[in-house]
Design a protein around this motif. Structure first.
Motif, PDB file in Angstrom:
ATOM      1  N   LEU A  54     -15.412 -44.038 -51.368  1.00 24.07           N
ATOM      2  CA  LEU A  54     -14.052 -45.065 -51.248  1.00 24.07           C
ATOM      3  C   LEU A  54     -13.569 -44.452 -49.791  1.00 24.07           C
ATOM      4  O   LEU A  54     -12.604 -45.221 -49.461  1.00 24.07           O
ATOM      5  N   TYR A  55     -14.091 -43.390 -49.334  1.00 21.35           N
ATOM      6  CA  TYR A  55     -13.269 -42.811 -48.176  1.00 21.35           C
ATOM      7  C   TYR A  55     -13.132 -44.005 -47.004  1.00 21.35           C
ATOM      8  O   TYR A  55     -12.228 -43.955 -46.209  1.00 21.35           O
ATOM      9  N   GLU A  56     -14.034 -44.825 -46.725  1.00 20.79           N
ATOM     10  CA  GLU A  56     -14.339 -45.786 -45.773  1.00 20.79           C
ATOM     11  C   GLU A  56     -13.835 -47.179 -46.198  1.00 20.79           C
ATOM     12  O   GLU A  56     -14.059 -48.202 -45.142  1.00 20.79           O
ATOM     13  N   VAL A  57     -13.314 -47.423 -47.220  1.00 21.37           N
ATOM     14  CA  VAL A  57     -12.935 -48.559 -47.722  1.00 21.37           C
ATOM     15  C   VAL A  57     -11.642 -48.833 -46.652  1.00 21.37           C
ATOM     16  O   VAL A  57     -10.438 -48.088 -46.584  1.00 21.37           O
ATOM     17  N   PRO A  58     -11.684 -50.407 -46.219  1.00 16.77           N
ATOM     18  CA  PRO A  58     -10.239 -50.593 -45.400  1.00 16.77           C
ATOM     19  C   PRO A  58      -9.351 -51.061 -46.190  1.00 16.77           C
ATOM     20  O   PRO A  58      -9.426 -51.834 -47.069  1.00 16.77           O
ATOM     21  N   VAL A  59      -8.312 -50.509 -45.846  1.00 20.41           N
ATOM     22  CA  VAL A  59      -6.718 -50.748 -46.395  1.00 20.41           C
ATOM     23  C   VAL A  59      -5.650 -50.825 -45.446  1.00 20.41           C
ATOM     24  O   VAL A  59      -5.992 -50.621 -44.341  1.00 20.41           O
TER      25      VAL A  59
ATOM     26  N   ARG B 193      -6.697 -49.572 -41.715  1.00 23.49           N
ATOM     27  CA  ARG B 193      -7.180 -48.249 -41.561  1.00 23.49           C
ATOM     28  C   ARG B 193      -8.108 -47.945 -42.736  1.00 23.49           C
ATOM     29  O   ARG B 193      -8.017 -48.812 -43.873  1.00 23.49           O
ATOM     30  N   THR B 194      -8.763 -46.704 -42.883  1.00 21.46           N
ATOM     31  CA  THR B 194      -9.401 -46.448 -44.028  1.00 21.46           C
ATOM     32  C   THR B 194      -8.735 -45.698 -44.897  1.00 21.46           C
ATOM     33  O   THR B 194      -7.774 -45.181 -44.600  1.00 21.46           O
ATOM     34  N   TYR B 195      -9.492 -45.614 -46.133  1.00 21.05           N
ATOM     35  CA  TYR B 195      -8.469 -45.078 -47.277  1.00 21.05           C
ATOM     36  C   TYR B 195      -8.274 -43.803 -46.969  1.00 21.05           C
ATOM     37  O   TYR B 195      -6.799 -43.235 -47.461  1.00 21.05           O
ATOM     38  N   ILE B 196      -9.000 -43.019 -46.560  1.00 21.14           N
ATOM     39  CA  ILE B 196      -9.048 -41.549 -46.376  1.00 21.14           C
ATOM     40  C   ILE B 196      -7.912 -41.383 -45.144  1.00 21.14           C
ATOM     41  O   ILE B 196      -7.089 -40.313 -45.350  1.00 21.14           O
TER      42      ILE B 196
ATOM     43  N   ILE C 115      -4.639 -41.620 -46.876  1.00 21.05           N
ATOM     44  CA  ILE C 115      -4.436 -40.393 -47.744  1.00 21.05           C
ATOM     45  C   ILE C 115      -3.723 -39.265 -46.769  1.00 21.05           C
ATOM     46  O   ILE C 115      -2.779 -38.760 -47.066  1.00 21.05           O
ATOM     47  N   ILE C 116      -4.453 -39.064 -45.595  1.00 20.14           N
ATOM     48  CA  ILE C 116      -4.196 -37.956 -44.794  1.00 20.14           C
ATOM     49  C   ILE C 116      -2.802 -38.232 -43.990  1.00 20.14           C
ATOM     50  O   ILE C 116      -2.005 -37.454 -43.865  1.00 20.14           O
ATOM     51  N   LYS C 117      -2.769 -39.364 -43.400  1.00 23.02           N
ATOM     52  CA  LYS C 117      -1.624 -39.682 -42.573  1.00 23.02           C
ATOM     53  C   LYS C 117      -0.426 -40.308 -43.280  1.00 23.02           C
ATOM     54  O   LYS C 117       0.600 -40.134 -42.911  1.00 23.02           O
ATOM     55  N   ASP C 118      -0.698 -41.165 -44.163  1.00 22.18           N
ATOM     56  CA  ASP C 118       0.609 -41.916 -44.676  1.00 22.18           C
ATOM     57  C   ASP C 118       1.005 -41.419 -46.123  1.00 22.18           C
ATOM     58  O   ASP C 118       2.125 -41.675 -46.340  1.00 22.18           O
TER      59      ASP C 118
ATOM     60  N   PRO D 212     -10.254 -32.071 -42.946  1.00 19.55           N
ATOM     61  CA  PRO D 212     -10.467 -33.107 -44.203  1.00 19.55           C
ATOM     62  C   PRO D 212     -11.618 -33.946 -44.135  1.00 19.55           C
ATOM     63  O   PRO D 212     -12.313 -34.290 -45.065  1.00 19.55           O
ATOM     64  N   LEU D 213     -12.178 -34.139 -42.689  1.00 17.34           N
ATOM     65  CA  LEU D 213     -13.539 -34.803 -42.545  1.00 17.34           C
ATOM     66  C   LEU D 213     -14.595 -34.131 -41.644  1.00 17.34           C
ATOM     67  O   LEU D 213     -14.137 -33.199 -40.976  1.00 17.34           O
ATOM     68  N   PRO D 214     -15.891 -34.420 -41.819  1.00 16.51           N
ATOM     69  CA  PRO D 214     -16.525 -33.864 -41.020  1.00 16.51           C
ATOM     70  C   PRO D 214     -16.632 -33.979 -39.581  1.00 16.51           C
ATOM     71  O   PRO D 214     -16.277 -35.144 -39.138  1.00 16.51           O
ATOM     72  N   ARG D 215     -17.121 -33.091 -38.682  1.00 20.55           N
ATOM     73  CA  ARG D 215     -16.737 -33.412 -37.388  1.00 20.55           C
ATOM     74  C   ARG D 215     -17.745 -34.337 -36.937  1.00 20.55           C
ATOM     75  O   ARG D 215     -18.766 -34.667 -37.548  1.00 20.55           O
ATOM     76  N   LYS D 216     -17.664 -34.919 -35.675  1.00 21.35           N
ATOM     77  CA  LYS D 216     -18.571 -35.945 -35.177  1.00 21.35           C
ATOM     78  C   LYS D 216     -19.940 -35.170 -34.973  1.00 21.35           C
ATOM     79  O   LYS D 216     -20.153 -34.134 -34.468  1.00 21.35           O
ATOM     80  N   GLY D 217     -21.064 -36.020 -35.473  1.00 26.34           N
ATOM     81  CA  GLY D 217     -22.427 -35.653 -35.512  1.00 26.34           C
ATOM     82  C   GLY D 217     -22.859 -34.795 -36.571  1.00 26.34           C
ATOM     83  O   GLY D 217     -24.113 -34.526 -36.735  1.00 26.34           O
ATOM     84  N   GLU D 218     -21.847 -34.509 -37.648  1.00 28.76           N
ATOM     85  CA  GLU D 218     -22.378 -33.899 -38.677  1.00 28.76           C
ATOM     86  C   GLU D 218     -22.692 -34.691 -39.765  1.00 28.76           C
ATOM     87  O   GLU D 218     -22.660 -33.900 -41.098  1.00 28.76           O
ATOM     88  N   GLY D 219     -22.342 -35.857 -39.649  1.00 27.19           N
ATOM     89  CA  GLY D 219     -22.570 -36.844 -40.844  1.00 27.19           C
ATOM     90  C   GLY D 219     -21.578 -36.898 -41.863  1.00 27.19           C
ATOM     91  O   GLY D 219     -20.388 -36.578 -41.726  1.00 27.19           O
ATOM     92  N   LYS D 220     -22.191 -36.996 -43.186  1.00 32.30           N
ATOM     93  CA  LYS D 220     -21.021 -37.134 -44.510  1.00 32.30           C
ATOM     94  C   LYS D 220     -20.582 -35.804 -45.025  1.00 32.30           C
ATOM     95  O   LYS D 220     -21.316 -34.735 -44.704  1.00 32.30           O
ATOM     96  N   ILE D 221     -19.593 -35.862 -45.994  1.00 33.78           N
ATOM     97  CA  ILE D 221     -19.238 -34.530 -46.273  1.00 33.78           C
ATOM     98  C   ILE D 221     -20.278 -34.241 -47.334  1.00 33.78           C
ATOM     99  O   ILE D 221     -20.702 -34.902 -48.071  1.00 33.78           O
ATOM    100  N   ASP D 222     -20.558 -32.998 -47.425  1.00 33.84           N
ATOM    101  CA  ASP D 222     -21.462 -32.470 -48.561  1.00 33.84           C
ATOM    102  C   ASP D 222     -20.660 -32.128 -49.521  1.00 33.84           C
ATOM    103  O   ASP D 222     -19.963 -31.483 -49.748  1.00 33.84           O
TER     104      ASP D 222
END
Length: 361
Positions: A111-116, A125-128, A131-134, A156-166
């Motif tokens: 659900l993190y990448e769901v556009p809202v 913006r994405t749902y995550i 959550i973080i900014k709003d 809160p999110l993986p850095r660029k190039g690190e892929g998805k959250i484990d």
């Protein structure tokens, strides 16, 4: 009157005297009431409003599916194909397990990448990110958040190039986000009717409506993907067999045509035998091809049968009324709690000071 037994003697507490004593201390109690009002107002206006949205849907439970499966099985058995018996099969994921799906880390992280978008801000913006900014939190949570960030900063999110959250190695911030989202969504299944109610709470009513609509679509996709998993694999398997059988049939047919044209005016026994062998082989390959086509059509029919239908009883909608506890209720709770503490202090003092006057024998 309330009786108390002590050393085989009965004593009664004079409740009227206690009430009179409490009322005489009204000035003392008024301080606690004012303190309760102040605390209640601060807490009531510090807690962010929560808005809710829900979807009610009913999954398909068709009694006719068994007879259709049996008909397909009977038809397929004439070609030597076993499609199984639907009466003996049972879904491993039944409606009572749907709430467990909503609690899985993989489902929530999807659900993190769901556009809202917000009700007062049309920018997507994405749902995550929302959550973080709003997201807002009560003021008493800020010291804990600052201290946690100061002692052990975490992204809160993986850095660029690190892929998805484990999901097996989330840091503290990622875990807090996961728990926040998990507590804001719910899935309730009525055991009698199997009606599914999906609810979402969020600080923005439009985000709640968008997310609950996304959840019901994700749940339908999850269930459809599970129920049609084997049927889709069967379709792919028979499709490959059909393509291979078609290729083999076309190859032997081309050989038969070429051999027939090459020996058109030749009456040699060897040439006739070769052409006859190719003709027989072509007939066998054609029969295999037609049987594969029949198996593919049956597998496609079974796949269509396995796709469940969902009836939306109540669609998602934007609810302008907050579902969080009203401020007036929070205020009244703190006033009553403060008065209860004040009355307790008064009674404790008076019972300790004038115990013999409050009891009658």
């Amino acid at each position: 009157m309330q009786e108390i037994t002590n050393n085989n003697k009965t004593r009664e507490i004079d409740l009227i005297k206690l009430c009179v004593l409490v009322l005489k201390q009204w000035q003392f109690l008024s301080r606690f009431a004012v303190a309760g009002i102040i605390i209640g107002v601060i807490i009531a206006f510090s807690i962010p409003k929560q808005y809710g949205s829900s979807v009610i849907l009913a999954p398909e439970f068709s009694s006719g599916s068994a007879s259709l499966s049996n008909s397909l099985s009977d038809l397929a058995s004439s070609f030597g194909v076993d499609l199984g018996n639907s009466k003996s099969s049972m879904d491993a994921i039944y409606p009572d397990l749907y709430p467990d799906i909503f609690e899985s880390t993989e489902f929530i992280q999807s659900l993190y990448e769901v556009p809202v978008r917000l009700q007062k801000d049309s920018n997507t913006r994405t749902y995550i990110d929302h959550i973080i900014k709003d997201g807002k939190m009560p003021w008493w949570n800020y010291p804990k958040a600052w201290l946690s960030e100061f002692l052990k900063p975490s992204d809160p999110l993986p850095r660029k190039g690190e892929g998805k959250i484990d999901p097996y190695d989330m840091n503290r911030t990622q875990w807090d986000i996961y728990k926040s989202i998990s507590s804001s969504i719910s899935c309730i299944v009525d055991k009698k009717t199997s009606v599914i109610t999906i609810s979402v709470k969020d600080q923005d009513p439009l985000v709640a409506a968008i997310l609950v609509d996304t959840l019901q679509l994700r749940l339908q996709e999850y269930i459809i993907d599970y129920r049609t998993n084997k049927a889709r694999r069967d379709v792919e398997h028979y499709k490959q067999l059909t393509e291979q059988a078609k290729k083999e049939y076309e190859d032997v047919r081309n050989k038969y045509i070429a051999s027939s044209d090459a020996h058109l005016n030749v009456s040699l026994m060897a040439a006739s035998a070769k052409i006859e062998d190719l003709e027989n082989d072509m007939g066998i390959k054609y029969n295999v091809y037609t049987q594969s086509m029949t198996q593919l059509k049956l597998a496609e029919a079974k796949l269509q049968e396995r796709i469940p239908a969902f009836t939306i009883i109540q669609p998602a909608k934007v609810n302008p009324q907050p579902v969080s506890t009203p401020k007036i209720v929070i205020l009244l709770i703190w006033i009553m709690l403060s008065l209860a503490i004040g009355i307790g202090i008064i009674l404790f003092r008076e019972l300790k000071k004038n115990q013999t006057k409050l009891f009658t024998h």
